[in-house]
Design a protein around this motif. Sequence first.
Motif: not given
Length: 417
Positions: A349-354
């Motif tokens: 997963t990821a902590d947020h989108s950038t």
Amino acid sequence: MRKKQGILIISDGLGDRPVKALDGLTPLEYANTPNLDCLAREGSTGNVYPISPGVPVGTDVGHMEIFGCDSDKYYPGRGPLEALSGGIELEEGDVAFRGNFGTVDEESIVIDRRAGRIQEGTAELAKALSGMRLKEGTTVLVKELTGHRVAVVLRGKGLSASIVPTDVGTANEGAKLVIPHPEDPACKEASETAENLWEFTRNAMEILKDHPVNQERVRNGLLPANVILTRGPGQLNSIPSTAKKVGIRGLCIAGDITVGGIARLVGFDYYLQDSFTGGFTTDIMGKAKKAVESIEEGYDWVIVHVKGTDLAGHDNQPMEKVRIIEEIDVMVGYIMNHVEKDRCYIAFTADHSTPCEAKDHTGDGVPTIIWGQDVRRDKVEKAGETYFMEGALQNLKARDIFALQMDLMGFSKKRGA
């Protein structure tokens, strides 16, 4: 229920939007990812929101949620998290800030918020500032973190975190330093705290200007780290231990010490070695091997964090993001081949989108996979934001993914009789 284990791979800032230079694909969709494709094909997938659709989050909030902690209740502000990550023991009443070593000109115009992404010499710069005494008996503690990042703590009586600090923000490079001021001009404590922060900022600029580290940087044609830009003020709250609440023994492997600090705050161990960086390059396979070793040593849940995808997004470097994703894919392949599928789940997963073209965090969902022998499979065949719109995990939230992992591993507590 028989307890099992899990490995969670976090690709910081992974989520993206279609990129014209990548034929309208996202970096994840464009990259060659046979192992992530295999996880997707054999597991559950989706685009997961860190807290809710359309709400951008910072690395701190994103990881608190991934680690099963309700940031709405317990988020203390980024500053305290950075300070604790750097090893500063906060006291009641301290006001902590996250900061950057940056570059300003003689008119205090911000030239570069990250001082050319400085990597060397920050410990010496921080040491030259830490311990500074301000009026009214306030003391400043300064501690270098990963790369250009730094923690700043004001310690004294009657301080308040309700102020606007000095950082101009990503979109305003080329503007003058913000003069700290209280959110409410009628608040005496906030007014005095803002005055203290401005005094520190000006004193720090004088000290940093002639520091040997910066003199050497200028001689080498590099930007000097001649200012500390502060943001994210906060005072520490009591954060509950996820590890104790769920009953797991967890380990976080990360080069970014902010992420490691958040992991410690919620009760997990943290492992770091010199080759594990929070930059564009890191010892990917070293992290993979440590993750497998830690599972063999008996950890219930092992978290592997990679920062480079976020940096590439912030710098609008889609091909660099592709390169890092492909390195992560190799790491995933190693882990898949060295754990028992019937005993260990793998999540991604990821902590947020950038997104690269946004060059900042956005409220888009993040690509997420849960893989294991008895995981319910959906019909997705390939890793990518577009494909995951058809996945079983679509539109869930980060703490939902945490709960699903804990349930698969056998650590969830049943409600009711």
